[in-house]
Scaffold this active site. Structure first.
Site, PDB file in Angstrom:
ATOM      1  N   ILE A 152       0.860  -1.194   0.000  1.00 53.94           N
ATOM      2  CA  ILE A 152       0.000   0.000   0.000  1.00 53.94           C
ATOM      3  C   ILE A 152       0.889   1.234   0.000  1.00 53.94           C
ATOM      4  CG2 ILE A 152      -1.847   1.271   1.169  1.00 53.94           C
ATOM      5  CD1 ILE A 152      -2.707  -1.293   2.511  1.00 53.94           C
ATOM      6  N   THR A 153       0.774   2.050  -1.038  1.00 53.46           N
ATOM      7  CA  THR A 153       1.561   3.296  -1.049  1.00 53.46           C
ATOM      8  C   THR A 153       0.853   4.335  -0.181  1.00 53.46           C
ATOM      9  OG1 THR A 153       0.466   4.286  -2.982  1.00 53.46           O
ATOM     10  CG2 THR A 153       2.316   2.806  -3.422  1.00 53.46           C
ATOM     11  N   GLY A 154       1.656   5.182   0.473  1.00 53.45           N
ATOM     12  CA  GLY A 154       1.076   6.225   1.314  1.00 53.45           C
ATOM     13  C   GLY A 154       0.262   5.655   2.463  1.00 53.45           C
ATOM     14  N   TYR A 192      -4.565  18.211  -9.367  1.00 53.28           N
ATOM     15  CA  TYR A 192      -4.932  17.025  -8.571  1.00 53.28           C
ATOM     16  C   TYR A 192      -6.070  16.257  -9.249  1.00 53.28           C
ATOM     17  CZ  TYR A 192      -7.156  14.223  -4.935  1.00 53.28           C
ATOM     18  OH  TYR A 192      -7.726  13.182  -4.239  1.00 53.28           O
TER      19      TYR A 192
HETATM   20  P1  NDP Z   1      -3.465  11.615   3.169  1.00 54.57           P
HETATM   21  O1  NDP Z   1      -2.741  12.885   2.913  1.00 54.57           O
HETATM   22  O2  NDP Z   1      -3.881  11.299   4.563  1.00 54.57           O
HETATM   23  O3  NDP Z   1      -2.604  10.394   2.636  1.00 54.57           O
HETATM   24  C1  NDP Z   1      -1.803  10.495   1.513  1.00 54.57           C
HETATM   25  C2  NDP Z   1      -0.601   9.611   1.675  1.00 54.57           C
HETATM   26  O4  NDP Z   1       0.223   9.757   0.520  1.00 54.57           O
HETATM   27  C3  NDP Z   1       0.263   9.980   2.867  1.00 54.57           C
HETATM   28  O5  NDP Z   1       0.646   8.790   3.500  1.00 54.57           O
HETATM   29  C4  NDP Z   1       1.456  10.652   2.240  1.00 54.57           C
HETATM   30  O6  NDP Z   1       2.655  10.501   2.968  1.00 54.57           O
HETATM   31  C5  NDP Z   1       1.541   9.880   0.942  1.00 54.57           C
HETATM   32  N1  NDP Z   1       2.391  10.553  -0.021  1.00 54.57           N
HETATM   33  C6  NDP Z   1       2.297  11.815  -0.487  1.00 54.57           C
HETATM   34  N2  NDP Z   1       3.299  12.074  -1.328  1.00 54.57           N
HETATM   35  C7  NDP Z   1       4.052  10.953  -1.407  1.00 54.57           C
HETATM   36  C8  NDP Z   1       5.229  10.612  -2.090  1.00 54.57           C
HETATM   37  N3  NDP Z   1       5.866  11.478  -2.856  1.00 54.57           N
HETATM   38  N4  NDP Z   1       5.724   9.373  -1.947  1.00 54.57           N
HETATM   39  C9  NDP Z   1       5.103   8.491  -1.142  1.00 54.57           C
HETATM   40  N5  NDP Z   1       3.989   8.761  -0.455  1.00 54.57           N
HETATM   41  C10 NDP Z   1       3.480   9.981  -0.587  1.00 54.57           C
HETATM   42  O7  NDP Z   1      -4.725  11.635   2.182  1.00 54.57           O
HETATM   43  P2  NDP Z   1      -5.902  10.573   1.935  1.00 54.57           P
HETATM   44  O8  NDP Z   1      -5.764   9.416   2.828  1.00 54.57           O
HETATM   45  O9  NDP Z   1      -7.147  11.327   1.907  1.00 54.57           O
HETATM   46  O10 NDP Z   1      -5.595  10.138   0.440  1.00 54.57           O
HETATM   47  C11 NDP Z   1      -5.406   8.805   0.062  1.00 54.57           C
HETATM   48  C12 NDP Z   1      -5.977   8.580  -1.322  1.00 54.57           C
HETATM   49  O11 NDP Z   1      -7.384   8.762  -1.305  1.00 54.57           O
HETATM   50  C13 NDP Z   1      -5.451   9.539  -2.382  1.00 54.57           C
HETATM   51  O12 NDP Z   1      -5.207   8.820  -3.564  1.00 54.57           O
HETATM   52  C14 NDP Z   1      -6.607  10.502  -2.583  1.00 54.57           C
HETATM   53  O13 NDP Z   1      -6.583  11.034  -3.876  1.00 54.57           O
HETATM   54  C15 NDP Z   1      -7.761   9.569  -2.392  1.00 54.57           C
HETATM   55  N6  NDP Z   1      -9.043  10.182  -2.092  1.00 54.57           N
HETATM   56  C16 NDP Z   1      -9.210  10.898  -0.935  1.00 54.57           C
HETATM   57  C17 NDP Z   1     -10.435  11.471  -0.661  1.00 54.57           C
HETATM   58  C18 NDP Z   1     -10.684  12.249   0.572  1.00 54.57           C
HETATM   59  O14 NDP Z   1     -11.780  12.753   0.711  1.00 54.57           O
HETATM   60  N7  NDP Z   1      -9.727  12.389   1.474  1.00 54.57           N
HETATM   61  C19 NDP Z   1     -11.571  11.293  -1.566  1.00 54.57           C
HETATM   62  C20 NDP Z   1     -11.258  10.535  -2.749  1.00 54.57           C
HETATM   63  C21 NDP Z   1     -10.056   9.985  -2.966  1.00 54.57           C
HETATM   64  P3  NDP Z   1       3.025  11.400   4.243  1.00 54.57           P
HETATM   65  O15 NDP Z   1       2.271  10.792   5.365  1.00 54.57           O
HETATM   66  O16 NDP Z   1       4.487  11.201   4.362  1.00 54.57           O
HETATM   67  O17 NDP Z   1       2.616  12.788   3.920  1.00 54.57           O
HETATM   68 MG1  PMR Z   2     -16.684  18.917  -2.737  1.00 53.82          MG
HETATM   69  C1  PMR Z   2     -22.512  16.845  -3.677  1.00 53.82           C
HETATM   70  C2  PMR Z   2     -21.615  16.284  -3.109  1.00 53.82           C
HETATM   71  C3  PMR Z   2     -20.192  16.566  -2.964  1.00 53.82           C
HETATM   72  C4  PMR Z   2     -19.285  15.588  -2.736  1.00 53.82           C
HETATM   73  C5  PMR Z   2     -19.554  14.121  -2.572  1.00 53.82           C
HETATM   74  C6  PMR Z   2     -18.015  16.200  -2.650  1.00 53.82           C
HETATM   75  C7  PMR Z   2     -16.827  15.502  -2.458  1.00 53.82           C
HETATM   76  N1  PMR Z   2     -18.154  17.565  -2.817  1.00 53.82           N
HETATM   77  C8  PMR Z   2     -19.490  17.828  -3.021  1.00 53.82           C
HETATM   78  C9  PMR Z   2     -20.049  19.086  -3.250  1.00 53.82           C
HETATM   79  C10 PMR Z   2     -19.384  20.306  -3.174  1.00 53.82           C
HETATM   80  N2  PMR Z   2     -18.075  20.471  -2.905  1.00 53.82           N
HETATM   81  C11 PMR Z   2     -19.994  21.610  -3.351  1.00 53.82           C
HETATM   82  C12 PMR Z   2     -21.442  21.841  -3.660  1.00 53.82           C
HETATM   83  C13 PMR Z   2     -18.995  22.542  -3.194  1.00 53.82           C
HETATM   84  C14 PMR Z   2     -19.099  24.034  -3.335  1.00 53.82           C
HETATM   85  C15 PMR Z   2     -19.440  24.610  -2.063  1.00 53.82           C
HETATM   86  C16 PMR Z   2     -17.789  21.812  -2.904  1.00 53.82           C
HETATM   87  C17 PMR Z   2     -16.567  22.425  -2.667  1.00 53.82           C
HETATM   88  C18 PMR Z   2     -15.381  21.713  -2.506  1.00 53.82           C
HETATM   89  C19 PMR Z   2     -14.057  22.243  -2.371  1.00 53.82           C
HETATM   90  C20 PMR Z   2     -13.635  23.651  -2.314  1.00 53.82           C
HETATM   91  N3  PMR Z   2     -15.313  20.333  -2.500  1.00 53.82           N
HETATM   92  C21 PMR Z   2     -14.001  20.005  -2.387  1.00 53.82           C
HETATM   93  C22 PMR Z   2     -13.234  21.138  -2.311  1.00 53.82           C
HETATM   94  C23 PMR Z   2     -11.867  20.724  -2.202  1.00 53.82           C
HETATM   95  O1  PMR Z   2     -10.867  21.398  -2.087  1.00 53.82           O
HETATM   96  C24 PMR Z   2     -11.839  19.226  -2.314  1.00 53.82           C
HETATM   97  C25 PMR Z   2     -11.209  18.883  -3.626  1.00 53.82           C
HETATM   98  O2  PMR Z   2     -11.706  19.181  -4.663  1.00 53.82           O
HETATM   99  O3  PMR Z   2     -10.097  18.210  -3.607  1.00 53.82           O
HETATM  100  C26 PMR Z   2      -9.589  17.931  -4.889  1.00 53.82           C
HETATM  101  C27 PMR Z   2     -13.304  18.816  -2.335  1.00 53.82           C
HETATM  102  C28 PMR Z   2     -13.932  17.585  -2.343  1.00 53.82           C
HETATM  103  N4  PMR Z   2     -15.286  17.429  -2.472  1.00 53.82           N
HETATM  104  C29 PMR Z   2     -15.590  16.094  -2.399  1.00 53.82           C
HETATM  105  C30 PMR Z   2     -14.374  15.364  -2.229  1.00 53.82           C
HETATM  106  C31 PMR Z   2     -14.279  13.868  -2.124  1.00 53.82           C
HETATM  107  C32 PMR Z   2     -13.364  16.270  -2.202  1.00 53.82           C
HETATM  108  C33 PMR Z   2     -11.925  15.936  -1.947  1.00 53.82           C
HETATM  109  C34 PMR Z   2     -11.039  15.106  -2.388  1.00 53.82           C
HETATM  110  C35 PMR Z   2     -10.860  14.293  -3.603  1.00 53.82           C
HETATM  111  O4  PMR Z   2     -11.514  14.348  -4.598  1.00 53.82           O
HETATM  112  O5  PMR Z   2     -10.017  13.499  -3.499  1.00 53.82           O
END
Ligand code: NDP
Ligand code: PMR
Ligand code: LMG
Length: 399
Positions: free
Chosen positions: A91-93, A274
């Site tokens: 598992i990375t990260g 991203y």
């Molecule tokens: P975190 O920041 O908690 O975890 C990210 C992990 O990636 C950390 O362990 C970090 O290490 C590691 N990492 C970053 N850069 C590197 C690198 N250069 N080499 C090795 N490892 C690295 O975030 P999340 O747990 O939220 O994210 C995990 C996954 O889930 C991502 O792929 C993200 O896109 C995805 N995801 C997250 C969502 C969310 O809502 N949070 C929603 C949808 C998808 P370190 O601890 O050293 O910083």
């Molecule tokens: Mg988002 C309707 C549902 C929904 C969901 C499931 C997410 C997930 N978001 C939703 C809605 C909205 N978001 C709306 C209506 C807004 C405007 C107010 C909003 C805003 C917002 C911001 C500024 N949302 C965000 C951000 C971020 O900086 C996050 C992002 O885009 O990261 C890339 C984020 C996210 N919204 C999500 C999820 C899962 C993220 C974060 C991470 C990701 O895609 O990995």
């Protein structure tokens, strides 16, 4: 820290050669029974050899060792029934957030040995300890996805360990929503796409052989995607939207010198970079499926685990966002999911016998039941997937 941790990686595996024969260590590491496995305190070996590193540098040189692997199905002579050996999952990260929660969930089943591929060794060790993971259930190995050399080093170390690879989870990611200027990986690629996509692309390509050689019954390659890269959803329509355009920036190397830092050739935007990287992740999974599923039997999957609004992913966002984002997701969008719940979801994609279909983008409904989700037109564009694959091969030195 990265440099220091980098020097630990060989030692993590070198201990197998110190003082014990490969055969005796391997029987402990790869053996089926939990009791046997528990006798091998692999993680404390890792720490011990780490401490010794400074004093005895010469012993750290990694030597190839005879590979003595245990077949996936073993006969348990005591009980006279067949059992499955522990699966090995990289598992990375895994040092925080989703990766850590998944590592914990899998380790707790007693059926998995987790290789935590992390850029910060000490952070990962502390995280595993405070998550309560049993020390024989994991090994930490250094991997910095923002350096292609580090990816290659990780793969070499893994191959030398003699450990079979059954499942690879590409989970690590960086998100730079407030960056005004791009930053770059060691190889000069814009950091988000360079880490989240290109680092994982090279890692998966180099480890595919190992997965193919494993005799584990259900081998899987999983790349974490996201809803925000999918413009067929509301979340995917919050600006800036993902858009890979005609890939001119990727073709130019994302270096902001002779090309843009953005895949589509536009101005730098960290949040868009991203989301673009997540589209690449989801397209890469499908391209793997098309190219390799039939011949290898490996299951290729992607997923959206839910909005885990509390993780370190948002560490670079403004404090107000970090304060309001979790309640916003919990009470308004209702898309919030805890790290623990998200970890269970990803653990299902790793090991659930009902999630073996390849080429699927998994999501979960309100009742936390998994379903095959629909990707946006761009995130399911086969022609784009092929082009990204070919351009990425060139950038990481595979073509
Ligand atoms: P975190 O920041 O908690 O975890 C990210 C992990 O990636 C950390 O362990 C970090 O290490 C590691 N990492 C970053 N850069 C590197 C690198 N250069 N080499 C090795 N490892 C690295 O975030 P999340 O747990 O939220 O994210 C995990 C996954 O889930 C991502 O792929 C993200 O896109 C995805 N995801 C997250 C969502 C969310 O809502 N949070 C929603 C949808 C998808 P370190 O601890 O050293 O910083
Ligand atoms: Mg988002 C309707 C549902 C929904 C969901 C499931 C997410 C997930 N978001 C939703 C809605 C909205 N978001 C709306 C209506 C807004 C405007 C107010 C909003 C805003 C917002 C911001 C500024 N949302 C965000 C951000 C971020 O900086 C996050 C992002 O885009 O990261 C890339 C984020 C996210 N919204 C999500 C999820 C899962 C993220 C974060 C991470 C990701 O895609 O990995
Ligand atoms: C950018 O801002 C930043 O500039 C960038 O740096 C980066 O952080 C990026 O994605 C990350 O975001 C986006 C910004 C602008 O969004 C905001 O953060 C503004 C928040 C404003 C709050 C609005 C009120 C919400 C309700 C109040 C709740 C209180 C709690 C607040 C918590 C806030 C945490 C976020 O975004 C906008 O421009 C706002 C416009 C939103 C557009 C919504 C999308 C509509 C699309 C509709 C099309 C749907 C078609 C698809 C259909 C699919 C059906 C399933």
């Amino acid at each position: 820290m990265a440099l220091q941790a980098a020097s630990l990686a060989p030692s993590a595996f070198s201990i197998q050669k110190e003082g014990k024969s490969s055969a005796s260590v391997n029987s402990g590491l790869f053996g089926v029974s939990l009791a046997d496995h528990a006798k091998t305190d692999f993680s404390s070996f890792v720490l011990k050899s780490k401490k010794e590193f400074g004093a005895r540098k010469s012993s750290v040189a990694v030597r190839a060792q005879a590979v003595v692997t245990t077949p996936a199905i073993n006969s348990d002579t005591v009980q006279g029934k067949k059992t499955l050996r522990k699966g090995n999952v990289v598992i990375t990260g895994a040092s925080s957030g989703l990766g850590l929660a998944t590592a914990k969930a899998l380790a707790e089943t007693g059926k998995w040995h987790v290789i935590m591929a992390c850029r910060d060794f000490l952070k990962a060790e502390k995280a595993a300890k405070s998550a309560g993971m049993a020390k024989e259930s994991y090994t930490i190995v250094h991997l910095d996805l923002a350096s292609l050399d580090s990816v290659r080093q990780f793969v070499d170390n893994f191959k030398r360990s003699g450990r079979p690879l059954d499942v690879l989870v590409c989970n690590a990611a960086v998100y730079q929503p407030t960056a005004k200027q791009p930053s770059f990986t060691a190889d000069g690629f814009e950091l988000s796409v360079g880490t989240n996509h290109l680092g994982h692309f090279l890692l998966s390509r180099l480890l595919l052989d190992d997965m193919q050689q494993s005799d584990y019954p259900s081998k899987r390659l999983i790349i974490v995607g996201s809803i925000t890269g999918n413009t067929n959803t509301l979340a995917g329509n919050v600006p800036p939207k993902a858009n890979l355009g005609d890939l001119r920036g990727l073709a130019g190397g994302l270096n902001a010198l002779n090309s843009s830092a953005m895949i589509d050739g536009g101005d730098f935007d960290g949040a868009k970079a991203y989301k673009d990287s997540k589209v690449c992740n989801m397209l890469t999974m499908q391209e793997f499926h098309r190219r390799y599923h039939e011949d290898t039997g490996i299951t290729f999957s992607s997923l959206y685990p839910g909005c885990i609004a509390t993780t370190g992913l948002f560490r670079e966002h403004i404090p107000l966002f970090r304060l309001l984002f979790p309640p916003f997701q919990k009470f308004i969008t209702k898309g919030f999911v805890s790290e623990e719940e998200a970890g269970k979801r990803l653990a299902q994609v790793v090991s659930d016998p009902s999630l073996t279909k390849s080429g699927v983008y998994w999501s979960w409904n309100k009742a936390s039941a998994s379903f095959e989700n629909q990707l946006s037109p761009e995130a399911s564009d086969a022609e784009k997937a092929r082009k990204i694959w070919e351009l990425s091969e060139k950038l990481v030195g595979l073509a």
